[in-house]
Design a protein around this motif. Structure first.
Motif, PDB file in Angstrom:
ATOM      1  N   ARG A   1       5.750  -0.681  -1.379  1.00  0.00           N
ATOM      2  CA  ARG A   1       6.962  -0.015  -0.905  1.00  0.00           C
ATOM      3  C   ARG A   1       8.118  -0.201  -1.888  1.00  0.00           C
ATOM      4  O   ARG A   1       8.826   0.752  -2.226  1.00  0.00           O
ATOM      5  N   TYR A   2       8.297  -1.429  -2.362  1.00  0.00           N
ATOM      6  CA  TYR A   2       9.378  -1.682  -3.311  1.00  0.00           C
ATOM      7  C   TYR A   2       9.138  -0.964  -4.639  1.00  0.00           C
ATOM      8  O   TYR A   2      10.064  -0.412  -5.243  1.00  0.00           O
ATOM      9  N   SER A   3       7.884  -0.983  -5.097  1.00  0.00           N
ATOM     10  CA  SER A   3       7.582  -0.338  -6.380  1.00  0.00           C
ATOM     11  C   SER A   3       7.788   1.167  -6.290  1.00  0.00           C
ATOM     12  O   SER A   3       8.268   1.800  -7.245  1.00  0.00           O
ATOM     13  N   GLY A   4       7.445   1.753  -5.137  1.00  0.00           N
ATOM     14  CA  GLY A   4       7.690   3.185  -4.953  1.00  0.00           C
ATOM     15  C   GLY A   4       9.167   3.521  -4.946  1.00  0.00           C
ATOM     16  O   GLY A   4       9.604   4.522  -5.532  1.00  0.00           O
ATOM     17  N   TYR A   5       9.971   2.657  -4.314  1.00  0.00           N
ATOM     18  CA  TYR A   5      11.411   2.906  -4.225  1.00  0.00           C
ATOM     19  C   TYR A   5      12.083   2.778  -5.597  1.00  0.00           C
ATOM     20  O   TYR A   5      12.962   3.566  -5.949  1.00  0.00           O
ATOM     21  N   TYR A   6      11.653   1.782  -6.388  1.00  0.00           N
ATOM     22  CA  TYR A   6      12.288   1.549  -7.685  1.00  0.00           C
ATOM     23  C   TYR A   6      11.559   2.232  -8.841  1.00  0.00           C
ATOM     24  O   TYR A   6      11.986   2.134  -9.989  1.00  0.00           O
ATOM     25  N   GLY A   7      10.438   2.888  -8.553  1.00  0.00           N
ATOM     26  CA  GLY A   7       9.736   3.647  -9.582  1.00  0.00           C
ATOM     27  C   GLY A   7       8.998   2.801 -10.594  1.00  0.00           C
ATOM     28  O   GLY A   7       8.984   3.125 -11.788  1.00  0.00           O
ATOM     29  N   VAL A   8       8.377   1.694 -10.154  1.00  0.00           N
ATOM     30  CA  VAL A   8       7.581   0.862 -11.059  1.00  0.00           C
ATOM     31  C   VAL A   8       6.131   0.852 -10.585  1.00  0.00           C
ATOM     32  O   VAL A   8       5.839   1.165  -9.431  1.00  0.00           O
ATOM     33  N   ASP A   9       5.221   0.493 -11.483  1.00  0.00           N
ATOM     34  CA  ASP A   9       3.800   0.459 -11.145  1.00  0.00           C
ATOM     35  C   ASP A   9       3.521  -0.659 -10.149  1.00  0.00           C
ATOM     36  O   ASP A   9       3.894  -1.813 -10.373  1.00  0.00           O
ATOM     37  N   ALA A  10       2.852  -0.332  -9.037  1.00  0.00           N
ATOM     38  CA  ALA A  10       2.644  -1.294  -7.951  1.00  0.00           C
ATOM     39  C   ALA A  10       1.747  -2.459  -8.373  1.00  0.00           C
ATOM     40  O   ALA A  10       2.060  -3.626  -8.109  1.00  0.00           O
ATOM     41  N   ASP A  11       0.611  -2.157  -9.026  1.00  0.00           N
ATOM     42  CA  ASP A  11      -0.308  -3.225  -9.427  1.00  0.00           C
ATOM     43  C   ASP A  11       0.317  -4.127 -10.483  1.00  0.00           C
ATOM     44  O   ASP A  11       0.112  -5.348 -10.486  1.00  0.00           O
ATOM     45  N   LEU A  12       1.111  -3.529 -11.384  1.00  0.00           N
ATOM     46  CA  LEU A  12       1.779  -4.331 -12.413  1.00  0.00           C
ATOM     47  C   LEU A  12       2.824  -5.248 -11.783  1.00  0.00           C
ATOM     48  O   LEU A  12       2.947  -6.418 -12.171  1.00  0.00           O
ATOM     49  N   LEU A  13       3.575  -4.729 -10.797  1.00  0.00           N
ATOM     50  CA  LEU A  13       4.572  -5.564 -10.124  1.00  0.00           C
ATOM     51  C   LEU A  13       3.893  -6.701  -9.366  1.00  0.00           C
ATOM     52  O   LEU A  13       4.364  -7.851  -9.401  1.00  0.00           O
ATOM     53  N   LEU A  14       2.788  -6.410  -8.698  1.00  0.00           N
ATOM     54  CA  LEU A  14       2.058  -7.457  -7.985  1.00  0.00           C
ATOM     55  C   LEU A  14       1.556  -8.523  -8.949  1.00  0.00           C
ATOM     56  O   LEU A  14       1.694  -9.730  -8.690  1.00  0.00           O
ATOM     57  N   ALA A  15       0.972  -8.083 -10.078  1.00  0.00           N
ATOM     58  CA  ALA A  15       0.446  -9.035 -11.060  1.00  0.00           C
ATOM     59  C   ALA A  15       1.560  -9.892 -11.644  1.00  0.00           C
ATOM     60  O   ALA A  15       1.423 -11.113 -11.794  1.00  0.00           O
ATOM     61  N   THR A  16       2.692  -9.257 -11.966  1.00  0.00           N
ATOM     62  CA  THR A  16       3.810  -9.977 -12.579  1.00  0.00           C
ATOM     63  C   THR A  16       4.438 -10.955 -11.593  1.00  0.00           C
ATOM     64  O   THR A  16       4.705 -12.116 -11.917  1.00  0.00           O
ATOM     65  N   MET A  17       4.665 -10.471 -10.380  1.00  0.00           N
ATOM     66  CA  MET A  17       5.315 -11.310  -9.376  1.00  0.00           C
ATOM     67  C   MET A  17       4.440 -12.493  -8.977  1.00  0.00           C
ATOM     68  O   MET A  17       4.901 -13.645  -8.925  1.00  0.00           O
ATOM     69  N   SER A  18       3.175 -12.248  -8.693  1.00  0.00           N
ATOM     70  CA  SER A  18       2.295 -13.325  -8.240  1.00  0.00           C
ATOM     71  C   SER A  18       2.065 -14.355  -9.344  1.00  0.00           C
ATOM     72  O   SER A  18       2.051 -15.565  -9.091  1.00  0.00           O
ATOM     73  N   SER A  19       1.919 -13.902 -10.580  1.00  0.00           N
ATOM     74  CA  SER A  19       1.644 -14.833 -11.684  1.00  0.00           C
ATOM     75  C   SER A  19       2.898 -15.564 -12.152  1.00  0.00           C
ATOM     76  O   SER A  19       2.790 -16.626 -12.773  1.00  0.00           O
ATOM     77  N   ALA A  20       4.095 -15.029 -11.855  1.00  0.00           N
ATOM     78  CA  ALA A  20       5.341 -15.678 -12.292  1.00  0.00           C
ATOM     79  C   ALA A  20       5.420 -17.101 -11.761  1.00  0.00           C
ATOM     80  O   ALA A  20       5.878 -18.024 -12.455  1.00  0.00           O
ATOM     81  N   TYR A  21       4.997 -17.297 -10.527  1.00  0.00           N
ATOM     82  CA  TYR A  21       4.978 -18.645  -9.927  1.00  0.00           C
ATOM     83  C   TYR A  21       4.147 -19.588 -10.794  1.00  0.00           C
ATOM     84  O   TYR A  21       4.564 -20.716 -11.088  1.00  0.00           O
ATOM     85  N   PHE A  22       2.982 -19.135 -11.215  1.00  0.00           N
ATOM     86  CA  PHE A  22       2.040 -20.009 -11.908  1.00  0.00           C
ATOM     87  C   PHE A  22       2.458 -20.257 -13.357  1.00  0.00           C
ATOM     88  O   PHE A  22       2.245 -21.350 -13.883  1.00  0.00           O
TER      89      PHE A  22
END
Length: 399
Positions: free
Chosen positions: A37-58
């Motif tokens: 939902r957020y990626s659609g609203y801001y116009g970014v790739d959903a899988d890339l945002l998930l990968a970036t966000m989840s891995s940022a913690y690690f």
């Protein structure tokens, strides 16, 4: 309160903090609908945002080991633990602002600050309890984490559907601030600094630890067992289950909960048995072997679309994670208990860098290819656990 009561009290507080840290670690595993939902609203790739966000913690978790381990050993749990948990609360508040930038930045800050909790727990355990309890104490932490992972699957999905992502993060932030205060109030550990020592001298021990093949063997084995499972839980597993097995968001969370439940059930018996039989290495080898079995079964289920085989694969993966709990104990038992924060920190650098890379890569490639990659890594882990890792129970400690 007597000394024994004080040691137990701080252990309980740090276990509670680890529950919160672990919840953050795995909660992204069921957040794909919100990320989409957020990626659609801001116009970014959903899988890339998930990968970036989840891995940022690690990435943050792994990088911060370079200073949180030595800082905890030098200045103690009381100060460093409470400061970093306060920072974790700040990062959580930042994530309550719904935008890709704040989600990634906040999660990176959470990863950096969360790293202190397990180090503080392991240091407190090493300094306050005998070696015959170390396996069990490690298992209690991972058991608490696995219970948190269960909460971060289907229960979290219900919570997100009910109150939304922002309100969920505000609640988690309040918990972090509360635990920061409790850590300061309960811990009496003010560090091991001496007149002839310095923080830089303490930090330099990481270099000596890094030159030891044992440290690498235990770390690689942990990546090949726990790391592969956690990357699946917290990032690309939801993609695999939805794309390959066509599961909806609720079913995805339930399947991931099965994995977490098996992990929870197998933690404490592993810790108890490794203490009772005074052996750690056989459990580490078994963890990597179970991981290899799990990913082979995962591949068979993926090409056949057989959900029964999938459940068996998830069961083996959970067992692998449970058996791996001897790894952090082996990482610190090889060295003097006074540098347990630093020795576990190096172990975490290997483990969480591996998880971060796995999440970044496996979330954006074909899920079946990801499974094949994990099979190869699991076999590398078997070799590392056999050849490089040493038995550490009652091993003569070195600095």
């Amino acid at each position: 309160m007597d000394a024994s009561g004080k040691r137990i009290r701080v252990i309980i507080v740090l276990l509670a903090a680890y529950v919160l840290v672990y919840f953050h670690r795995t909660m992204t595993g069921v957040m794909k609908p919100e990320i989409d939902r957020y990626s659609g609203y801001y116009g970014v790739d959903a899988d890339l945002l998930l990968a970036t966000m989840s891995s940022a913690y690690f990435y943050g978790y792994a990088a911060s080991q370079l200073f949180t381990g030595p800082l905890t050993d030098y200045y103690g749990v009381k100060r460093i633990g409470s400061i970093m948990l306060t920072m974790l609360g700040v990062g959580t508040v930042l994530m309550s602002v719904p935008s890709p930038v704040t989600l990634v930045t906040g999660r990176l800050l959470i990863g950096i600050s969360a790293s202190v909790v397990f180090l503080s727990y392991m240091r407190s355990a090493a300094l306050g309890f005998k070696i015959s309890y170390q396996g069990r104490l490690s298992s209690y932490a991972l058991f608490a984490g696995s219970i948190s992972t269960i909460a971060a699957t289907y229960p979290l999905r219900l919570m997100l559907d009910s109150i939304g992502l922002s309100s969920t993060y505000i609640i988690l932030a309040l918990l972090a601030f509360t635990l920061a205060l409790l850590t300061y109030l309960t811990s009496s550990d003010t560090g091991g600094k001496k007149k002839d020592s310095s923080f830089l001298k303490q930090a330099s021990l990481i270099g000596r630890i890094a030159r030891n093949p044992h440290s690498w063997g235990v770390g690689i084995a942990a990546v090949a067992s726990y790391g592969l499972g956690l990357a699946y839980q917290s990032a690309w597993g939801q993609i695999h289950l939805s794309k390959v097995f066509l599961l909806g968001k609720e079913d995805v969370s339930i399947y991931l909960m099965v994995l977490a439940m098996v992990f929870a059930v197998s933690c404490i018996p592993t810790g108890y048995l490794s203490d009772k039989f005074k052996r750690r290495k056989p459990f580490l080898i078994a963890a990597t072997t179970a991981s290899a079995t799990a990913w082979i079964l995962m591949y068979l289920s993926s090409i056949s679309r057989d959900r029964n085989i999938l459940l068996v694969a998830l069961t083996f993966l959970g067992v692998s994670q449970g058996l791996h709990i001897v790894a952090p104990t082996m990482a610190k038992e090889y060295y003097d208990p006074k540098i347990s924060g630093t020795s576990v920190a190096f172990f975490n650098i290997i483990l969480f860098t591996g998880i971060a890379v796995l999440q970044s890569v496996l979330s954006i490639i074909d899920p079946t290819v990801s499974v094949i990659i994990n099979i190869l890594i699991a076999f590398i882990g078997i070799l590392a656990s056999i050849i490089l890792a040493r038995e550490t129970y009652l091993y003569e400690k070195i600095v």
